[in-house]
Design an enzyme around this catalytic site. Sequence first.
Site, PDB file in Angstrom:
ATOM      1  N   CYS A   1       0.864  -1.181   0.000  1.00 20.37           N
ATOM      2  CA  CYS A   1       0.000   0.000   0.000  1.00 20.37           C
ATOM      3  C   CYS A   1       0.899   1.229   0.000  1.00 20.37           C
ATOM      4  O   CYS A   1       1.556   1.523   0.999  1.00 20.37           O
ATOM      5  CB  CYS A   1      -0.914  -0.003   1.227  1.00 20.37           C
ATOM      6  SG  CYS A   1      -1.995   1.438   1.315  1.00 20.37           S
TER       7      CYS A   1
ATOM      8  N   HIS B   1      -2.175  -4.788 -10.498  1.00 19.74           N
ATOM      9  CA  HIS B   1      -2.849  -3.601 -11.037  1.00 19.74           C
ATOM     10  C   HIS B   1      -3.179  -3.799 -12.503  1.00 19.74           C
ATOM     11  O   HIS B   1      -2.400  -4.382 -13.260  1.00 19.74           O
ATOM     12  CB  HIS B   1      -1.958  -2.367 -10.899  1.00 19.74           C
ATOM     13  CG  HIS B   1      -1.852  -1.858  -9.500  1.00 19.74           C
ATOM     14  ND1 HIS B   1      -2.718  -0.928  -8.983  1.00 19.74           N
ATOM     15  CD2 HIS B   1      -0.980  -2.182  -8.512  1.00 19.74           C
ATOM     16  CE1 HIS B   1      -2.378  -0.688  -7.721  1.00 19.74           C
ATOM     17  NE2 HIS B   1      -1.332  -1.443  -7.421  1.00 19.74           N
TER      18      HIS B   1
ATOM     19  N   GLU C   1     -10.156  -0.116  -5.880  1.00 25.44           N
ATOM     20  CA  GLU C   1      -9.250  -1.043  -5.218  1.00 25.44           C
ATOM     21  C   GLU C   1      -9.962  -2.338  -4.836  1.00 25.44           C
ATOM     22  O   GLU C   1     -11.094  -2.307  -4.345  1.00 25.44           O
ATOM     23  CB  GLU C   1      -8.652  -0.409  -3.963  1.00 25.44           C
ATOM     24  CG  GLU C   1      -7.761   0.793  -4.240  1.00 25.44           C
ATOM     25  CD  GLU C   1      -6.963   1.194  -3.031  1.00 25.44           C
ATOM     26  OE1 GLU C   1      -6.389   0.302  -2.365  1.00 25.44           O
ATOM     27  OE2 GLU C   1      -6.930   2.404  -2.724  1.00 25.44           O
TER      28      GLU C   1
ATOM     29  N   CYS D   1      -4.714   6.052  -4.373  1.00 24.24           N
ATOM     30  CA  CYS D   1      -4.057   4.750  -4.303  1.00 24.24           C
ATOM     31  C   CYS D   1      -2.607   4.948  -4.723  1.00 24.24           C
ATOM     32  O   CYS D   1      -2.334   5.233  -5.891  1.00 24.24           O
ATOM     33  CB  CYS D   1      -4.752   3.736  -5.211  1.00 24.24           C
ATOM     34  SG  CYS D   1      -3.959   2.103  -5.234  1.00 24.24           S
TER      35      CYS D   1
ATOM     36  N   GLY E   1      -1.396   2.380  -7.096  1.00 17.59           N
ATOM     37  CA  GLY E   1      -2.104   2.619  -8.349  1.00 17.59           C
ATOM     38  C   GLY E   1      -1.459   3.728  -9.159  1.00 17.59           C
ATOM     39  O   GLY E   1      -1.370   3.648 -10.393  1.00 17.59           O
TER      40      GLY E   1
END
Length: 278
Positions: free
Chosen positions: A73, A160, A209, A218, A221
């Site tokens: 994260c 992703h 997510e 994110c 991301g």
Amino acid sequence: MRFSKMHGIGNDFVVVDARQAPLALPTVQIRALADRHTGIGCDQLLSVEAPRDPSCAFYYGIWNADGTPSGQCGNGVRCVAAWLHRAGALALDRPVRIESPSGPVSVRVLDAHRVTVDMGEPVFEPARVPFTAEGPAAFYPLSLDEGTVQVGVVSMGNPHVVVAVEHLADPALERLGPQLTGHPRFPAGANAGFVQILGRGHLRLRVHERGSGWTQACGTGACAAMAVLRRRGQVDESVQIDLPGGRLQIDWPGPGTTLWMTGPAAFAFEGEWLPGPR
């Protein structure tokens, strides 16, 4: 259970000090804690723990709002670093390795509210994402309810899928996000990022997510979107990315080098969670 509520450009977290003993909460309690009406409310729960890897100073655990574990994260690791700095465990402007569920990362606290992180080299091999495909490619066609969509696929410690779009306000994205997150070609699910190219050094991004739904930001991301577009030659090696909650800077020269993410980390409040019957 004492906690800190934090966020990285709107991607919000409950951070728990578990340095004395690893955090062990059942899924039902994580969901209760993350509930925005009857709990504290968060996108992810983060635990700060003693390291498993002796080369690292600390370990951090990550759980999504639905109770599922996560490997990485980006906004969360900045918050962990800022939390450790406030606790007196990390000095300013000194690189330190801390351990995520997907492996070590290097962090440097620039000031009390801004952190830069070495997120490692983006992984494009489908089997390591994981993603079902015969081999690496810049584009993959994915069949969705609306038709076939051309996507990029990469791992930043978690899977992703990236789609370049003309307009982030397109209502079709509300349907496409969940479809991509749960697409059967991603056996572990995926975070779905929709990116608008404003220039070679400027992007806009929205992310759906896995385990949390649409979020204000994110970090991984943003790294994934930049990496996919950089690999295609569509952006420069330093990019500003605007998400609904704020801006991140992503730097990646290209293959053979690691990618760096820089952005803020903020404290919201402290408290004590008293789980009870639901």
